[in-house]
Design a protein around this motif. Structure first.
Motif, PDB file in Angstrom:
ATOM      1  N   ARG A   1       7.646  -9.867  19.222  1.00  0.00           N
ATOM      2  CA  ARG A   1       8.953  -9.517  18.687  1.00  0.00           C
ATOM      3  C   ARG A   1       9.511 -10.612  17.825  1.00  0.00           C
ATOM      4  NH1 ARG A   1      14.269  -9.789  22.107  1.00  0.00           N
ATOM      5  NH2 ARG A   1      13.182  -8.864  23.284  1.00  0.00           N
TER       6      ARG A   1
ATOM      7  N   ILE B   1       8.346   0.773  21.652  1.00  0.00           N
ATOM      8  CA  ILE B   1       8.988  -0.148  20.941  1.00  0.00           C
ATOM      9  C   ILE B   1       9.276   1.144  19.980  1.00  0.00           C
ATOM     10  CG2 ILE B   1       9.809  -1.925  22.055  1.00  0.00           C
ATOM     11  CD1 ILE B   1       8.521  -2.857  19.377  1.00  0.00           C
ATOM     12  N   CYS B   2       7.667   2.084  19.621  1.00  0.00           N
ATOM     13  CA  CYS B   2       7.668   2.056  17.775  1.00  0.00           C
ATOM     14  C   CYS B   2       8.010   3.717  18.111  1.00  0.00           C
ATOM     15  CB  CYS B   2       6.060   2.263  17.657  1.00  0.00           C
ATOM     16  SG  CYS B   2       4.914   3.384  17.870  1.00  0.00           S
TER      17      CYS B   2
END
Ligand SMILES: NC(=O)c1ccc[n+]([C@@H]2O[C@H](COP(=O)([O-])OP(=O)(O)OC[C@H]3O[C@@H](n4cnc5c(N)ncnc54)[C@H](OP(=O)(O)O)[C@@H]3O)[C@@H](O)[C@H]2O)c1
Length: 309
Positions: free
Chosen positions: A80, A107-108
């Motif tokens: 993060r 998260i990609c």
């Protein structure tokens, strides 16, 4: 910002052996360099140490909990924190290794993946791919040694289930603004199954050609949309862009000029500028972006559009 993973794995998912890459493939290293150049690259401490130096022309971010400083790199304590360090950039590249890929996968949005055909001994693996990734581009290199496939995968699961055509179209437009053309293409395609619309069809055609789809099919689709609604500015803009991208440059420029004649504004002029067909600025002492130049430029374009070159 688009969060992308870039990796090379064997058919049995091997990506590393004894702290190094299990292969030496100059074409893949060149691909890595050309895709990541000018952007931020984020990697784990062990991957950084296996490379041994910062990658030139890119902002290097290294994740580590043990080191406080690495010459030429920015150190981050968590994924993060590393991503936040380049907030506002267009795209960040997560470069591995296994631990970092595993954490970044949920998260990609995009994966640039090289498949190295063959079986390799190794101790580090690429994680299992979730089903939400869809192939948007593939280039086969069967005669290379070893043979490789260069792929781009896009996350396509963020289309709202049960959304109506207007919501899907809105989501598609948001994705276009973020340059997520494959996701936008899926949204527009789904919207078209619910409601026929020349405008959405032209948006779909634009995203089709931008996401490595069939450019001839995109051009035919866009031009059909324009026949149905010939004075619609959004369609004119999409058709002009698609024609240029599909190689019909003069036709595309004519379409964009027609858009300006019908009242189209900055977006049309930006496209014409990109193709190098704009006149000199009306007031040379002021920048092109000055409101006076913008207004006079549009006016002159409408009164006397530039001729074909
Ligand atoms: N084929 C490919 O595409 C590819 C790409 C990259 C790497 N590789 C290969 O993969 C191998 C290295 O991968 P690896 O999985 O062993 O190691 P790695 O992911 O490169 O690095 C692991 C280290 O990163 C740090 N780290 C991990 N998660 C973190 C987090 N959330 N916050 C802060 N720091 C974090 C820790 O460093 P500290 O111990 O310092 O705390 C950890 O020990 C090598 O063989 C390399 O050649 C292959």
């Amino acid at each position: 910002m688009i969060i992308s993973i870039i990796a090379a794995m064997s058919e049995d998912r091997v990506i590393g052996a004894n702290g190094r890459l299990p292969w030496n493939i100059p074409a893949d290293l060149a691909r890595f360099k050309s895709i990541t150049m000018g952007h931020a690259v984020l990697m784990g401490r062990k991957t950084y140490q296996s490379i041994g130096h910062p990658l030139e022309g890119r902002k290097n971010i290294v994740l580590t909990r043990t080191l406080s400083k690495i010459e030429g790199c920015q150190v981050a304590r968590s994924l993060r924190e590393g991503i936040a360090a380049v907030e506002g950039d267009e795209e960040i590249f997560i470069c591995g290794g296994e631990e970092i890929f595993r954490e970044a996968l949920p998260i990609c949005q995009r994966i640039y993946l090289t498949i190295v055909h063959g079986s390799y001994q190794g101790d580090i693996y690429f994680p299992e791919l979730p089903g939400c990734f869809v192939e948007s581009h593939r280039e086969e290199n069967p005669d290379a040694s070893p043979p490789t496939s260069f792929m781009v995968l896009e996350k396509a699961d963020r289309i709202q289930p049960g959304a109506d055509a207007a919501e899907l179209r809105q989501k598609g437009l948001e994705a276009v603004n973020r340059h997520l053309y494959f996701l936008a293409r899926c949204c527009f395609q789904q919207a078209l199954t619910l409601e026929e619309s020349a405008e959405t069809s032209s948006d779909y055609a634009f995203c089709l050609v931008k996401s490595s789809g069939d450019s001839q099919a995109a051009q035919a689709l866009a031009e059909t949309a324009l026949q149905r609604d010939p004075e619609n500015l959004r369609i004119l803009l999409n058709v002009g862009r698609v024609q240029i991208l599909a190689g019909a440059k003069e036709r595309g420029l004519d379409t964009l000029r027609k858009g300006v004649q019908l009242g189209g504004g900055e977006e049309f002029l930006t496209e014409l500028t990109r193709c190098g067909t704009r006149n000199d600025r009306p007031i040379k002492s002021l920048p092109r972006s000055h409101p006076l130049n913008r207004y006079l430029g549009l006016l002159m374009h409408r009164i006397d559009p530039p001729k074909r070159q």
